[in-house]
Design a protein around this motif. Structure first.
Motif: not given
Lengths: 535, 298
Positions: B208, B211, B213-214, B286-287, B289, B293, B297
């Protein structure tokens, strides 16, 4: 109701105007307007002039620079401006904006009038830049520093705006007539422009006679003698023009009424297509990109969207039993298959040509053999006929939105080479009759020029298509080259049709033309390479 | 296992300063990675970079350890790429169009003919293979796009929103195809539909704002939303309050009120019941927040 209509009309016009003027290409068109202004008001010692009053030019004051730039604007913006503004309806069709508009209460007339107004705004902005350039050049040339806004701008209102209005209306009209939407429309407009010029001394829809009479009267009043014809258009004169003082044209009522009629006719021409405009009904829009499709520019084809059942199709789910790993192995070679690529490019170039197109090409070639003289007319016809096909060289992948897909394929430069070979093959095939005629008549020099022509035409098309990413530039430039050659300007003769007194080609030699063709092809490859590096 | 395709610290900045992709690193070996993200997350830009169509503004793309930005043809020869949007030559038939592309890829004529026949069969286009592409529906054109991506034996397959326009049966065929291919090839599947990825991907990445994110296995990604998904039936006025405070992933009108699925770190209302997250919950967590996390990653 009237207020709502006005709001919708203005909304369409302004949105479209903003969309076009925020593109980098718009700055190029304004720069072209500045260049045109510079040509119309050249330095005092220049032998290249646009307005020649029988060997004289006016003192560079508001009246003269305004009239010279306004007449030049009417002459050249009618041609170039048409290619600048056309495509707005097609853009709405391709982007899907048309589908959204079709769902609103907007009437056909409002939409078309809005597009006409938008076209006129774009062209008027170019004319505005031209007028500002005229003022700047008047000061820069330093012959008169008097500010005469009325004398400077009145010729634009009188001569330029009506021509631009007709141009704007024609651009809308052409987009609503399927055969004229694509490249054929570009050719037809060139012919229309040329015919209007020939019929009106260089000022479309008349008016030059009044200007010339006024200038002649001033020349005579000042005790001078006109040493030649009055002319409008870029010409080279033997010596710099001499100067006389001209106060400007006082237009007669008849002239003003005539220009007003032209303006009104333009408005009517713009809204006339409301009678048949499809209003973005996809079921009524289809056809070939060359002969019936888009604007003739990149992305000019109709989007592929017609749903169709699969005859004899079975449930897709049953195919899931087939394994990819059991398929025939197909490894990518280290080199693309050039022969099959050329065949593919030829198929892409010609797959949408209707049968009658081939019949005409065949007829021209047969006639060239039967007539039995190595005449220029049939060679010209045979090599003007495929102009729309050549103009797609270097742009056909953009025309159909394949650039992203092909961007991930190897052998970018091999594809360009294959396009060139396909173009040369097509060029040769379309004029094999005149070649046979030359060989039968033992005209080996002319046959060599024919071969050079067969190389240079696709090379020019490929280079211009690759650089400009639109087929329009070649479509117009190629016709200009032929127009000059048919008027026996030897420097423009790339095919050996202008003959000297001894019956030999008077233009550049076949070797020079062939060399130029290879340079153009190399330049196209280099440009494509740079485009690829900057991807 | 050595990665086949590596995107190292890749960024893409467009004119005007837009960062479509920002410092993304992905090392990919055989298997199917599902790239999830909302519209505008930078997925398609990243796909174009991976497919060599676009140069990154910075960072490296390596194929078998070699620089694929400066010398892209080695990757292109082993690549199958299906862009999100693509065009076709409308007057060519599917067979002619695929033959042309096979020639561009340098596939021998005989092998190309056999392969194209098989692909048209698998993708249920055999009956329409000789009709001009201009008469195809959107779903049929999408299948032609899939066929061109499989024209060779690609070592790397990059497919961007491949299921757009496909009916449910065709989506099953596509999923099976991709799953088969992922056995010994790198398959990158980009989509914003979490369920498309859940059933086939062994590896999931969520982007997202340009970047990454995961990235993790489906189990690892699901674990991010563990204990944060709740179901409850509420009256309409409570739903409005919940919407303002939390992400609602599902809602169904029932006679008792609105049955909603809520993402929240603790029970959003008194009688909310914790439920096991699905991939869509994890993606939304995730998107938006909500997810924890740390350590996921890679």
């Amino acid at each position: 109701m009237t207020a709502l209509l006005g709001t919708a009309l203005w909304g369409i016009a302004v949105a479209d105007f903003r969309e076009r003027t925020r593109r980098p290409a718009y700055l190029v068109t304004l720069a072209a307007a500045v260049g045109l202004g510079w040509l119309a008001v050249p330095p005092a010692d220049s032998v290249w002039v646009i307005l020649d009053a029988g060997g004289y030019r006016g003192l560079y004051d508001g009246a003269w620079v305004g009239t010279a730039t306004a007449l030049a604007g009417g002459l050249w913006l009618m041609l170039g401006g048409f290619y600048v503004v056309r495509g707005t309806v097609t853009r709405d069709r391709l982007t899907g904006v048309g589908q959204v508009l079709a769902g609103t209460p907007m009437s056909r007339t409002t939409y078309l009038a809005g597009k006409f107004l938008s076209n006129l705004l774009v062209l008027a902005s170019m004319a505005g830049v031209l007028a500002l350039t005229a003022l700047g050049l008047q000061i820069a040339r330093g012959e008169s520093y008097a500010m005469e806004p009325v004398a400077l701008l009145a010729p634009f209102v009188l001569f330029t705006v009506p021509v631009l209005a007709v141009t704007s209306a024609a651009a809308v009209l052409f987009e609503t007539i399927r055969p004229l939407r694509a490249g054929l429309g570009n050719i037809v407009w060139f012919v229309v422009w040329m015919s209007l010029l020939l019929g009106s001394s260089g000022v479309p829809f008349g008016g030059f006679d009044a200007v010339a009479a006024s200038m002649q009267s001033s020349v005579v009043e000042q005790g001078l003698t006109p040493a030649g014809e009055f002319s409008l258009g870029l010409t080279e004169v033997g010596e710099p023009l001499r100067v006389f003082d001209w106060d400007g044209l006082v237009p007669s009522a008849g002239l003003m009424v005539g220009r007003l009629v032209v303006l009104l006719a333009a408005v009517l021409l713009a809204v006339l297509p409301a009678l048949w405009f499809d209003r973005f009904d996809a079921s009524r829009a289809a056809g070939s990109p060359v002969f019936a499709g888009g604007a003739g520019g990149a992305g000019g084809a109709e989007p592929v969207r017609t749903p169709a059942p699969v005859p004899g199709g079975r449930a897709a789910g049953t195919a899931s039993a087939v394994s990819v790993d059991s398929m025939t192995s197909a490894r990518t070679g280290t080199r693309p298959g050039l022969g099959r690529m050329v065949a593919g490019e030829l198929r892409v170039l010609t797959s949408d040509l209707p049968r009658w197109w081939w019949l005409v090409a065949l007829g021209l070639n047969v006639a060239a053999v039967v007539v039995g003289e190595p005449g220029t007319a049939l060679l010209a016809a045979a090599w003007i006929w495929p102009v729309l096909v050549w103009s797609r060289l270097g742009t056909q992948h953009l025309e159909h939105g394949l650039d992203t897909l092909l961007g991930a394929y190897p052998g970018t430069l091999h594809r360009v080479t294959a396009q060139w070979v396909a173009g040369v093959a097509l060029t040769a095939v379309t004029a094999v009759g005149p070649l046979a005629n030359m060989l039968l008549a033992g005209e080996s020099v002319r046959a060599a020029h024919w071969a050079a022509g067969a190389l240079v035409i696709p090379s020019l098309a490929l280079l211009l298509g690759t650089v400009t990413r639109t087929p329009r530039v070649f479509q117009v430039l190629y016709l200009v080259v032929w127009y000059m050659a048919l008027n026996e300007v030897a420097g423009f003769d790339l095919m050996g049709i202008v003959l000297d007194g001894a019956g030999r080609p008077a233009g550049p030699s076949a070797v020079v033309v062939s060399g130029a063709a290879l340079c153009m092809t190399a330049a196209a490859l280099a440009v494509r390479r740079v485009q690829h590096l900057r991807r | 296992m050595e990665p086949v395709l590596e995107l190292v610290d890749v960024a893409k900045r467009y004119r005007g300063g837009l960062h479509a992709v920002d410092a993304v690193t992905l090392r990919l070996g055989p298997g199917l990675i599902g790239l999830l993200g909302p519209n505008g997350a930078g997925k398609s830009s990243l796909m174009r970079i991976a497919a060599t169509v676009t140069r990154p503004s910075s960072g490296q793309v390596l194929f078998d350890g070699a620089d694929a930005v400066r010398r892209p043809d080695a990757l292109r020869r082993r690549l199958g790429y299906l862009p999100q949007d693509f065009g076709v030559y409308p007057h060519l038939s599917a067979s002619e169009f695929l033959s042309y592309l096979a020639a561009v890829k340098g596939v021998g004529a005989r092998a190309a003919r056999a392969r194209i026949g098989e692909l048209l069969e698998i993708l249920d286009l055999a009956g329409a293979g000789r009709r001009p592409l201009g008469a195809y529906s959107g779903g049929m054109l999408r299948r032609v796009g899939i066929a061109q991506a499989l024209l060779t034996d690609p070592q790397v397959l990059v497919v961007d929103e491949p299921s757009a326009g496909l009916d449910p049966e065709q989506r099953v065929v596509l999923r099976n195809l991709l799953s088969d291919l992922a056995t010994d090839r790198v398959v990158v599947l980009s989509t914003h539909i979490a369920s498309d990825v859940g059933s086939v991907a062994s590896d999931i990445a969520i982007m997202s704002g340009g970047r990454l994110r995961v990235r993790g296995t489906p189990e690892e990604v699901l674990r991010l939303a563990q204990g944060q998904v709740w179901e409850v039936t509420v009256p309409a006025e409570t739903l409005q309050i919940l919407r303002q405070r939390h992400v609602i992933s599902k809602q169904v009108r029932t006679p008792a009120g609105m049955r909603v699925r809520v993402l929240a770190p603790s029970a959003p209302v008194a009688d909310a019941v914790p439920v096991a997250p699905d991939l869509e919950d994890a993606y939304l967590a995730v998107v938006h927040g909500h997810a924890a996390t740390a350590g996921v990653v890679r």
